[in-house]
Design a protein around this motif. Structure first.
Motif, PDB file in Angstrom:
ATOM      1  N   TYR A  60       0.534   4.329  -2.810  1.00  0.00           N
ATOM      2  CA  TYR A  60       0.306   5.743  -2.497  1.00  0.00           C
ATOM      3  C   TYR A  60       1.364   6.617  -3.145  1.00  0.00           C
ATOM      4  O   TYR A  60       1.089   7.672  -3.681  1.00  0.00           O
ATOM      5  CB  TYR A  60       0.310   5.971  -0.985  1.00  0.00           C
ATOM      6  CG  TYR A  60      -1.051   5.839  -0.353  1.00  0.00           C
ATOM      7  CD1 TYR A  60      -2.000   6.831  -0.509  1.00  0.00           C
ATOM      8  CD2 TYR A  60      -1.386   4.717   0.379  1.00  0.00           C
ATOM      9  CE1 TYR A  60      -3.248   6.717   0.057  1.00  0.00           C
ATOM     10  CE2 TYR A  60      -2.636   4.584   0.954  1.00  0.00           C
ATOM     11  CZ  TYR A  60      -3.563   5.596   0.794  1.00  0.00           C
ATOM     12  OH  TYR A  60      -4.802   5.478   1.346  1.00  0.00           O
TER      13      TYR A  60
ATOM     14  N   GLN B 174       0.812  -1.219   0.000  1.00  0.00           N
ATOM     15  CA  GLN B 174       0.000   0.000   0.000  1.00  0.00           C
ATOM     16  C   GLN B 174       0.846   1.269   0.000  1.00  0.00           C
ATOM     17  O   GLN B 174       0.546   2.206  -0.741  1.00  0.00           O
ATOM     18  CB  GLN B 174      -0.942  -0.010   1.201  1.00  0.00           C
ATOM     19  CG  GLN B 174      -1.820   1.233   1.268  1.00  0.00           C
ATOM     20  CD  GLN B 174      -2.724   1.231   2.474  1.00  0.00           C
ATOM     21  OE1 GLN B 174      -2.953   0.214   3.095  1.00  0.00           O
ATOM     22  NE2 GLN B 174      -3.244   2.382   2.816  1.00  0.00           N
TER      23      GLN B 174
ATOM     24  N   HIS C 103      -5.682   6.288   5.765  1.00  0.00           N
ATOM     25  CA  HIS C 103      -4.656   5.509   5.069  1.00  0.00           C
ATOM     26  C   HIS C 103      -3.542   6.477   4.714  1.00  0.00           C
ATOM     27  O   HIS C 103      -3.805   7.557   4.193  1.00  0.00           O
ATOM     28  CB  HIS C 103      -5.209   4.872   3.787  1.00  0.00           C
ATOM     29  CG  HIS C 103      -6.331   3.923   4.038  1.00  0.00           C
ATOM     30  ND1 HIS C 103      -6.133   2.656   4.528  1.00  0.00           N
ATOM     31  CD2 HIS C 103      -7.666   4.064   3.881  1.00  0.00           C
ATOM     32  CE1 HIS C 103      -7.309   2.058   4.657  1.00  0.00           C
ATOM     33  NE2 HIS C 103      -8.252   2.885   4.274  1.00  0.00           N
TER      34      HIS C 103
ATOM     35  N   ARG D  83     -11.575   7.073   9.367  1.00  0.00           N
ATOM     36  CA  ARG D  83     -10.748   6.182   8.558  1.00  0.00           C
ATOM     37  C   ARG D  83      -9.525   6.934   8.103  1.00  0.00           C
ATOM     38  O   ARG D  83      -9.615   8.127   7.804  1.00  0.00           O
ATOM     39  CB  ARG D  83     -11.524   5.714   7.323  1.00  0.00           C
ATOM     40  CG  ARG D  83     -11.959   4.265   7.403  1.00  0.00           C
ATOM     41  CD  ARG D  83     -12.628   3.851   6.109  1.00  0.00           C
ATOM     42  NE  ARG D  83     -14.057   3.828   6.338  1.00  0.00           N
ATOM     43  CZ  ARG D  83     -14.968   3.937   5.399  1.00  0.00           C
ATOM     44  NH1 ARG D  83     -14.605   4.103   4.149  1.00  0.00           N
ATOM     45  NH2 ARG D  83     -16.235   3.886   5.682  1.00  0.00           N
TER      46      ARG D  83
END
Length: 197
Positions: free
Chosen positions: A81, A77, A102, A100
């Motif tokens: 990104y 991940q 990330h 949330r």
């Protein structure tokens, strides 16, 4: 039995004994020290017999990977990104809770509700992952957590004022509003999502 025949039997017996044990000894005793460098090739290794533990960390480079053989599913991940140019994304509730998040490796976020309809998002990490004066934050209302209702009194609006808000120095200020049925706009807490490059 003649002397020549006896010698032949002795030699044959010695060869049989050597052959019978030599293979077993060789199979159990050969180590990497006994193999000359660069003599083992891909033909000598059974397919699917090596895994990541057999490869030294940092020893595989781009030159070792066939062009166009990796896809995004092969990347972690953080790498996805970085390729996308995104440092972080998240979902903020009407109360300012970061529901949330990330982010790229080592990146964390905090969200503070400064007042009605006014939020501050800051990213932190070592090294500092984002400069709010040069990066971009994109935000949009979260339909599941805002005032927008089709055909009724309510429409959510989200605006960003990056790096200029005195209450949010070094961060991204996000303002949320509601448009009333009559057209008036006023600040109101709205849920929203964001993406920071």
């Amino acid at each position: 039995m003649s002397r020549a025949a006896l010698a032949a039997v002795a030699v044959a017996t010695g060869l049989v004994l050597t052959a019978g044990t030599g293979g077993a000894v060789a199979g159990a005793m050969i180590t990497g020290k006994q193999i000359k460098n660069s003599t083992v090739t891909t033909k000598d290794i059974k397919n699917n017999n090596l895994n990541g533990a057999d490869v030294a960390d940092g020893s595989v480079s781009g030159a070792d990977v066939a062009d166009a053989s990796l896809g995004t599913a092969d990347l972690g991940q953080p790498a996805r990104y970085e390729l996308a140019g995104a440092r972080a994304s998240g979902l903020v509730s009407t109360s300012g809770t970061l529901a949330r998040f990330h982010g790229a490796p080592g990146v964390s976020a905090t969200v503070v509700r400064l007042s009605i309809g006014k939020f501050c998002i800051r990213l932190s990490g070592t090294p500092t992952p984002v400069d709010a004066t040069t990066s971009v934050l994109v935000a949009t209302p979260n339909y599941a957590n805002d005032a927008t209702n089709a055909g009724t009194d309510g429409e959510a609006i989200v605006e960003v004022w990056a790096a200029n808000e005195p209450d949010c120095v070094g961060g991204f200020a996000v303002f949320t509003y509601q448009r009333a049925f009559g057209g008036d706009i006023y600040q109101a807490d709205q849920g929203f999502t964001f993406l920071i490059n």
